[in-house]
Design an enzyme around this catalytic site. Structure first.
Site, PDB file in Angstrom:
ATOM      1  N   GLU A 286       0.819  -1.224   0.000  1.00  0.00           N
ATOM      2  CA  GLU A 286       0.000   0.000   0.000  1.00  0.00           C
ATOM      3  C   GLU A 286       0.844   1.262   0.000  1.00  0.00           C
ATOM      4  O   GLU A 286       2.046   1.221   0.257  1.00  0.00           O
ATOM      5  CB  GLU A 286      -0.972   0.028   1.187  1.00  0.00           C
ATOM      6  N   ARG A 290       0.836  10.475   3.286  1.00  0.00           N
ATOM      7  CA  ARG A 290       0.939  11.440   4.390  1.00  0.00           C
ATOM      8  C   ARG A 290       2.277  11.291   5.079  1.00  0.00           C
ATOM      9  O   ARG A 290       3.056  10.416   4.727  1.00  0.00           O
ATOM     10  CB  ARG A 290      -0.163  11.135   5.411  1.00  0.00           C
ATOM     11  N   ARG A 336       7.924   3.090  19.707  1.00  0.00           N
ATOM     12  CA  ARG A 336       6.665   3.798  19.970  1.00  0.00           C
ATOM     13  C   ARG A 336       6.211   3.444  21.377  1.00  0.00           C
ATOM     14  O   ARG A 336       5.911   2.270  21.643  1.00  0.00           O
ATOM     15  CB  ARG A 336       5.578   3.327  19.008  1.00  0.00           C
TER      16      ARG A 336
HETATM   17  P1  ADP Z   1      -2.536  -1.131   7.308  1.00  0.00           P
HETATM   18  O1  ADP Z   1      -2.901  -0.155   6.261  1.00  0.00           O
HETATM   19  O2  ADP Z   1      -3.671  -1.431   8.236  1.00  0.00           O
HETATM   20  O3  ADP Z   1      -1.249  -0.799   8.013  1.00  0.00           O
HETATM   21  P2  ADP Z   1      -1.132  -3.020   5.585  1.00  0.00           P
HETATM   22  O4  ADP Z   1      -1.703  -3.487   4.302  1.00  0.00           O
HETATM   23  O5  ADP Z   1      -0.062  -1.976   5.514  1.00  0.00           O
HETATM   24  O6  ADP Z   1      -2.298  -2.515   6.541  1.00  0.00           O
HETATM   25  O7  ADP Z   1      -0.563  -4.262   6.395  1.00  0.00           O
HETATM   26  C1  ADP Z   1      -0.134  -4.152   7.733  1.00  0.00           C
HETATM   27  C2  ADP Z   1       0.623  -5.398   8.132  1.00  0.00           C
HETATM   28  O8  ADP Z   1      -0.188  -6.552   7.975  1.00  0.00           O
HETATM   29  C3  ADP Z   1       1.875  -5.699   7.306  1.00  0.00           C
HETATM   30  O9  ADP Z   1       2.992  -4.998   7.761  1.00  0.00           O
HETATM   31  C4  ADP Z   1       2.024  -7.194   7.516  1.00  0.00           C
HETATM   32  O10 ADP Z   1       2.580  -7.456   8.784  1.00  0.00           O
HETATM   33  C5  ADP Z   1       0.583  -7.646   7.507  1.00  0.00           C
HETATM   34  N1  ADP Z   1       0.149  -8.043   6.157  1.00  0.00           N
HETATM   35  C6  ADP Z   1      -0.578  -7.303   5.292  1.00  0.00           C
HETATM   36  N2  ADP Z   1      -0.800  -7.987   4.140  1.00  0.00           N
HETATM   37  C7  ADP Z   1      -0.198  -9.176   4.287  1.00  0.00           C
HETATM   38  C8  ADP Z   1      -0.047 -10.332   3.446  1.00  0.00           C
HETATM   39  N3  ADP Z   1      -0.602 -10.397   2.236  1.00  0.00           N
HETATM   40  N4  ADP Z   1       0.661 -11.381   3.930  1.00  0.00           N
HETATM   41  C9  ADP Z   1       1.227 -11.337   5.164  1.00  0.00           C
HETATM   42  N5  ADP Z   1       1.118 -10.294   6.000  1.00  0.00           N
HETATM   43  C10 ADP Z   1       0.423  -9.226   5.575  1.00  0.00           C
END
Ligand code: ADP
Length: 446
Positions: A286, A290, A336
């Site tokens: 993603e 910001r 944090r």
């Molecule tokens: P948010 O926007 O809520 O932070 P993210 O898409 O950035 O969500 O994902 C946050 C965390 O969730 C990642 O850092 C990872 O630890 C886990 N995660 C997200 N997608 C996957 C995936 N496809 N496989 C394994 N872990 C995932």
């Protein structure tokens, strides 16, 4: 820009007030009734109450914020992170009212803000994404897609953020129930029930690239942050550089982030997040459109002030350095500190801080809105301080962080300081041998 309204609170409001004072801007803080006696109210040049404690009535209340901007004669608004920071609607209302929104355009935000849309953007920019659905999944398509992708799977809220709105699915029999629960949760938390599906990558690292792009198309990578120390998909410790990233992979990830930024005509600072496997396979997950909570680690190792960069870009000035000028020097780590009780399932622990002594000394930065006698209120997230250590090597940065956390005193409420001290002395962490499941696997914490 001369007068900037800050529509946020806590440590990030203070961070922005400090930057605005240094760079010659007048700061106006918009605060809720619950934050009346906060340090940002005291230290801003002016402050205006925008509503009741509930975020809905204040920090998420677009009409109240726009009125505050007009009443106080501001020409710009900085949304910080969280709240309205990634709301294309807010950015558009500002634009229509002739107010400078310090962040990307509403159009760019629309393309990267929705996570399933951002996946398609990444694919069209030639950046690999985790195998998964194209756009939202409907319940009818669920079974077919699950068969195609294979288990384990992760159902994610398109509008999700902050580690919320995700559900791991291990088998066909969990599929339907998980879908219903996840879409209900997404609707309640984000006002949008759309879900998408990804293969669940086992043992990845979370690596993100900080980038900046100006309106002239200059696009620069400020390299990676390693954010794999997480609990329930929420980051707890971040560092830069990452022990797992070779110069070659750093370049490939940077090029991928810049390709996405160029693809959507992104103007501002932003972050592209990736999952990286032990075999150095990487997948885009993603964009965060910001300033990030963990931005200080990048500031420490690159010497670039990211808030200053936001101001420069928002004023339509070109980024004042080139890619060749950006170097990583030394090592930075951020812990944090949350007002939570690790012995009670990290339950929020609001209340009066009887005594607060921040850490200091060489190589320590502490971004916090605490003071002795301050009352942590229960309405918002539980972040109360960010401690950042900086040293020539990783080992020395860890030792320095241990020393800082030993000094730091927060009495009256429970905090996660001791949890961080446990992580720092863990042999796997010390070796840099960790993945996103570290807290669960190496510390036995759910
Ligand atoms: P948010 O926007 O809520 O932070 P993210 O898409 O950035 O969500 O994902 C946050 C965390 O969730 C990642 O850092 C990872 O630890 C886990 N995660 C997200 N997608 C996957 C995936 N496809 N496989 C394994 N872990 C995932």
């Amino acid at each position: 820009m001369k007068r900037i309204l800050i529509s946020n609170r806590g440590e990030i409001a203070l961070r922005l007030i400090r930057a605005f004072r240094e760079f010659g801007y007048f700061s106006v803080l918009a605060y809720s009734e619950a934050d009346r006696s906060s340090l940002p109210v005291k230290l801003s040049d002016a402050a205006i109450c925008i509503g009741p404690p509930s975020a809905k009535g204040s920090y998420l209340n677009i009409p109240a914020i726009i009125s505050a901007i007009e009443i106080t004669g501001c020409d710009a608004v900085h949304p910080g992170y969280g709240f309205l920071a990634e709301s294309p609607q807010f950015a558009r209302v500002c634009k229509d009212a002739g107010i400078i929104f310090i962040g990307p355009s509403p159009e760019a935000m629309e393309k990267v803000g929705d996570k399933s849309v951002a996946r398609s953007v990444a694919m069209s920019a030639g950046v690999p994404v985790v195998p998964g659905s194209t756009g939202f999944v409907s319940k009818e398509d669920l079974l077919r897609l699950a068969k195609e992708i294979g288990f384990p799977l992760i159902l994610k809220a398109s509008a999700g953020g902050g580690g919320k709105g995700m559900r791991i699915v291990q088998s066909f029999k969990e599929l339907d129930d998980s879908f219903d629960t996840a879409s209900n949760e997404a609707l309640t938390a984000f006002g949008n029930s759309n879900l998408y599906l990804e293969k669940y990558v086992s043992e990845p690292r979370h690596i993100e690239i900080q980038f900046a792009r100006d309106k002239f198309g200059n696009c620069i990578s400020l390299f990676e942050r390693e954010c794999s120390i997480q609990r329930k998909h929420q980051k707890l410790i971040e560092e830069s550089p990452s022990c797992a990233i070779s110069p070659k992979l750093r370049k490939v990830l940077s090029d991928s982030a810049l390709a996405i930024a160029n693809q959507v005509g992104y103007v501002g600072v932003g972050t592209a997040e990736f999952l990286v496997t032990p075999e150095e396979m990487f997948y885009f997950i993603e964009i965060n459109a910001r300033i990030q909570v963990e931005h200080p680690v990048t500031e420490m190792v690159t010497g670039v002030d990211l808030v200053e960069l936001q101001l420069i870009i928002a004023e339509d000035r070109p980024i004042p350095f080139s890619q060749e000028d950006v170097k990583i020097t030394g090592h930075a780590i951020e812990c944090r500190i949350n007002a939570e009780d690790p012995r009670n399932n990290f339950c929020p622990s609001p209340g009066r801080v009887d005594q607060y002594i921040p850490p200091g000394g060489p190589g320590i930065r502490c971004d916090s809105h605490l003071y002795s006698g301050f009352k942590v209120v229960p309405y918002y997230d539980s972040l109360i301080a960010k401690v950042i250590s900086y040293a020539p090597t990783r080992e020395r940065a860890i030792n320095r962080m241990e020393r800082a956390l030993y000094e730091m005193t927060i009495e009256g409420i429970s905090t996660t300081i001791d949890f961080h001290r446990e992580v720092l002395k863990n042999a796997f962490f010390r070796k840099g041998d960790y993945y996103t499941n570290f807290v669960q696997r190496r510390m036995g914490i759910k």
